[in-house]
Design an enzyme around this catalytic site. Structure first.
Site, short mmCIF file in Angstrom:
data_model
loop_
_atom_site.label_atom_id
_atom_site.label_comp_id
_atom_site.label_asym_id
_atom_site.label_seq_id
_atom_site.Cartn_x
_atom_site.Cartn_y
_atom_site.Cartn_z
N GLU A 185 -7.78 1.76 2.23
CA GLU A 185 -6.36 1.51 1.99
C GLU A 185 -5.60 2.65 2.63
O GLU A 185 -5.67 3.78 2.13
CB GLU A 185 -6.06 1.48 0.48
CG GLU A 185 -6.78 0.40 -0.28
CD GLU A 185 -6.22 -0.97 0.02
OE1 GLU A 185 -5.09 -1.07 0.54
OE2 GLU A 185 -6.92 -1.95 -0.23
N CYS A 189 2.80 4.25 -0.62
CA CYS A 189 2.21 3.55 0.52
C CYS A 189 2.95 2.26 0.82
O CYS A 189 2.92 1.76 1.94
CB CYS A 189 0.75 3.27 0.25
SG CYS A 189 0.49 2.39 -1.31
P1 NAP Z 1 -5.46 12.02 2.78
O1 NAP Z 1 -5.12 13.37 3.27
O2 NAP Z 1 -6.12 11.07 3.70
O3 NAP Z 1 -6.36 12.26 1.47
C1 NAP Z 1 -6.76 11.19 0.68
C2 NAP Z 1 -8.01 11.57 -0.08
O4 NAP Z 1 -9.07 11.78 0.84
C3 NAP Z 1 -7.89 12.86 -0.88
O5 NAP Z 1 -8.60 12.71 -2.09
C4 NAP Z 1 -8.58 13.87 0.02
O6 NAP Z 1 -9.10 14.98 -0.68
C5 NAP Z 1 -9.68 13.03 0.59
N1 NAP Z 1 -10.25 13.50 1.83
C6 NAP Z 1 -9.67 14.21 2.82
N2 NAP Z 1 -10.54 14.41 3.82
C7 NAP Z 1 -11.70 13.82 3.45
C8 NAP Z 1 -12.99 13.69 4.06
N3 NAP Z 1 -13.25 14.20 5.25
N4 NAP Z 1 -13.94 13.03 3.38
C9 NAP Z 1 -13.69 12.47 2.18
N5 NAP Z 1 -12.49 12.59 1.55
C10 NAP Z 1 -11.51 13.24 2.19
O7 NAP Z 1 -4.17 11.26 2.23
P2 NAP Z 1 -3.06 11.79 1.22
O8 NAP Z 1 -2.22 12.79 1.92
O9 NAP Z 1 -3.67 12.17 -0.08
O10 NAP Z 1 -2.24 10.46 0.95
C11 NAP Z 1 -1.17 10.04 1.74
C12 NAP Z 1 -1.55 8.87 2.58
O11 NAP Z 1 -2.18 7.89 1.79
C13 NAP Z 1 -0.37 8.19 3.20
O12 NAP Z 1 -0.62 8.00 4.54
C14 NAP Z 1 -0.26 6.87 2.46
O13 NAP Z 1 0.29 5.83 3.22
C15 NAP Z 1 -1.65 6.60 2.09
N6 NAP Z 1 -1.73 5.76 0.90
C16 NAP Z 1 -2.15 4.49 1.03
C17 NAP Z 1 -2.23 3.67 -0.09
C18 NAP Z 1 -2.70 2.26 0.01
O14 NAP Z 1 -2.96 1.65 -1.03
N7 NAP Z 1 -2.85 1.68 1.18
C19 NAP Z 1 -1.86 4.16 -1.34
C20 NAP Z 1 -1.44 5.47 -1.42
C21 NAP Z 1 -1.38 6.27 -0.29
P3 NAP Z 1 -8.28 16.36 -0.82
O15 NAP Z 1 -7.02 16.07 -1.51
O16 NAP Z 1 -9.21 17.19 -1.61
O17 NAP Z 1 -8.07 16.85 0.58
#
Ligand code: NAP
Length: 519
Positions: A256, A295
């Site tokens: 997602e 999102c």
């Molecule tokens: P993110 O930086 O991609 O992080 C998301 C999650 O992934 C966090 O728990 C992060 O952990 C973890 N993560 C980061 N690098 C990883 C890796 N190499 N391996 C495994 N896990 C890893 O995203 P975010 O900044 O938290 O969220 C914002 C984004 O999420 C936006 O782009 C938004 O559009 C999207 N979003 C989408 C939805 C949907 O339902 N489609 C819903 C909400 C948000 P850490 O925090 O420990 O780095």
């Protein structure tokens, strides 16, 4: 200092080392630290597989539903405490915090009801049996049974409560143990929810694990019966899809990711009508709620050519009423962004848009924030841009600014042109269409549908009861193709399929029915 612990192998454990800091985005004060260094994640996954899996699979859907209901009630009882944590660590206003936390308990309650409806069975039958032989004896049918691995859930920072609960509700009801890894920066709410879930006593040993902090080696231990459900940015999604463990062991993965959601203002809609009010309220709410860090938030607004200035002015007039500031204050309508990195990224993204579009409301670099201490905090003004000649290659169609930012653009008044521009976003979670014109509705919605997981259609007749496009409902699927990650979650019973294996059974119809629990 509050050092957050992880719940692994049935006990609370802390990592070693300095760890990451969790802050209050209004004051930048450090609220807690967290580390996953040195934690034995392989052992924790094995514990979940070997203890939690069998215990959950021994339960019927009705029993798992009751377990999920207990979790919903336990979290609801701590609602006020959780709201306080969301204000402090997430920069949420009270209303933002309720949206997240009530979404969590509501989704758990919905899946508890579904468990009751599915009843005293452990197998789901998919569709009708199909006659295969000459006589009415040899048949084929399809059944779903829970996978024997762990459901690893990696969540985004913006919905620490709902994100944890919406995935956990479905996996637990399907019969898979959950291993939740929330985003680090806003982890206080998720951590408290994990404590509440464990303290509720509803979960068998190994049915729930919680990793507070960085992901560490977690994903390298995934096995073929495990599933990985991820919510976050598309670049992280790409990394996870390409993981050696995921590729080599064909781990089922759901992504997602980002979405440049849109709103389409129909050609016939009049200013001052119920439909215009619905449209304006939806756009402004999506920019303001959670400081635009949703999102599903509307990032692109398409209006009939010739009405661009009129509608941009209308939206700008509403945005002027939003008071930015410290979210614990009753007079504040929009809190800060969640982190310093978020503030930097939103400003950078907005500057890219400003290279081609006109800023009609707000300021990229300055904001007046009520209750702010000096220049502390990650506050941001709502930003509305207007761009009169959109093309598919524009940054507006391919870069998500994850904050209170949207751009108004024209289309030629036909459903086909609106759909063409919406589709230029590369695949999205949700788009809303506002029109009473049947021909426009049909051409626009059918043009948009292949590029989206959900389309909301606002008409005068439903305007008074319409639900916001940004509200994800457990009854309907959530997810979208392309940029949005290609995933699908929720959707009532449909969501269970991700956590279960569908198997075709061939044989004597009576045997098939007995196995599926029909006799
Ligand atoms: P993110 O930086 O991609 O992080 C998301 C999650 O992934 C966090 O728990 C992060 O952990 C973890 N993560 C980061 N690098 C990883 C890796 N190499 N391996 C495994 N896990 C890893 O995203 P975010 O900044 O938290 O969220 C914002 C984004 O999420 C936006 O782009 C938004 O559009 C999207 N979003 C989408 C939805 C949907 O339902 N489609 C819903 C909400 C948000 P850490 O925090 O420990 O780095």
């Amino acid at each position: 200092m509050n050092e957050l612990a992880s719940y692994l192998s049935g006990e609370w454990q802390r990592g070693t080392g300095k760890g990451a800091e969790l802050c209050d985005p209004s004051t930048e004060a450090v609220l807690a630290t967290v580390s996953t260094e040195g934690l034995d994640l392989a052992k924790a996954l094995t514990f979940a597989r070997e203890k939690g899996g069998p215990a959950l699979r021994a339960m019927t859907f009705a029993q798992r539903g009751e377990m999920v209901r207990t979790l919903s009630k336990a979290i609801y009882e701590k609602r006020d405490e959780l709201i306080g944590l969301a204000i402090a660590n997430g920069g949420n206003t009270r209303s933002d915090a309720k949206f997240d936390i009530d979404g969590a308990t509501g989704t758990l309650a919905y899946y508890a009801d579904l468990g009751k409806e599915l009843g005293d069975t452990q197998v789901l039958v998919d569709g009708d049996a199909i006659q295969l032989g000459r006589s009415a004896r040899l048949f084929g049918s399809h059944v779903y049974t829970p996978r024997h691995g762990v459901a690893v859930h990696v969540n985004a920072f913006n919905f620490p409560a709902w994100g944890l609960a919406e995935k956990a509700a479905v996996a637990l009801l399907a019969g898979m143990p959950v291993f939740c890894k929330p985003a680090t920066s806003t982890g206080l709410v998720a951590h408290r929810i994990a404590e509440i879930m464990v303290e509720s006593g509803a979960l068998p040993a190994g049915a729930f694990s919680f990793l507070a902090g960085g992901v560490g080696t977690l994903t390298s231990h995934l096995e073929g019966q495990d599933v990985l459900a991820f919510t976050g940015g598309s670049s992280t999604g790409r990394t996870l899809r390409a993981l050696e463990a995921v590729v080599a062991r064909a781990v089922r993965i759901n992504v997602e990711a980002d979405s440049l959601n849109a709103a389409v203002f129909g050609p016939e809609v009049e200013i001052g009508s119920d439909l215009e009010n619905l449209f304006t309220a939806d756009v402004v709410r999506d920019m303001q709620q959670k400081t635009g860090q949703k999102c599903t938030a509307i990032r692109r607004v398409y209006v009939p050519r010739g009405r661009l200035a009129e509608i941009a002015d209308l939206l700008a007039e509403r945005l002027r009423r939003i008071k930015v500031g410290v979210p614990s204050r009753d007079d504040v309508g929009m809190g800060p962004l969640s982190t310093k990195t978020q503030l930097r990224d939103v400003r950078e993204g907005a500057r890219k848009i400003a290279e081609i579009a006109k800023l009609v409301h707000g300021s990229i670099d300055t904001v007046e924030a009520l209750g702010r201490e000096g220049d502390k905090g990650f506050f941001m003004s709502p930003l509305l841009f207007s761009h009169d000649s959109p093309s598919a290659s524009d940054v507006i169609h391919n870069h998500e600014v994850f904050g209170p930012c949207a751009t108004v653009m024209p289309y030629d008044g036909t459903g086909e042109d609106a759909a063409r521009l919406v589709a230029a976003g590369g695949g999205g979670l949700v788009t809303s269409v506002y029109s009473d014109d049947a021909a426009f509705q049909k051409s626009c919605v059918l043009g948009i549908a292949p590029f989206h997981g959900r389309v909301t259609i606002g008409t005068s007749k439903v305007a008074s009861q319409a639900l916001p496009p940004g509200m994800v409902l457990p009854q309907l699927i959530h997810g979208g193709p392309g940029r949005a990650g290609g995933g699908e979650e929720l959707g009532g019973r449909r969501g269970l399929a991700f956590y279960m294996q569908r198997t075709a059974l061939q044989g004597d119809r009576a045997v098939l029915e007995a196995i599926a629990g029909k006799r």
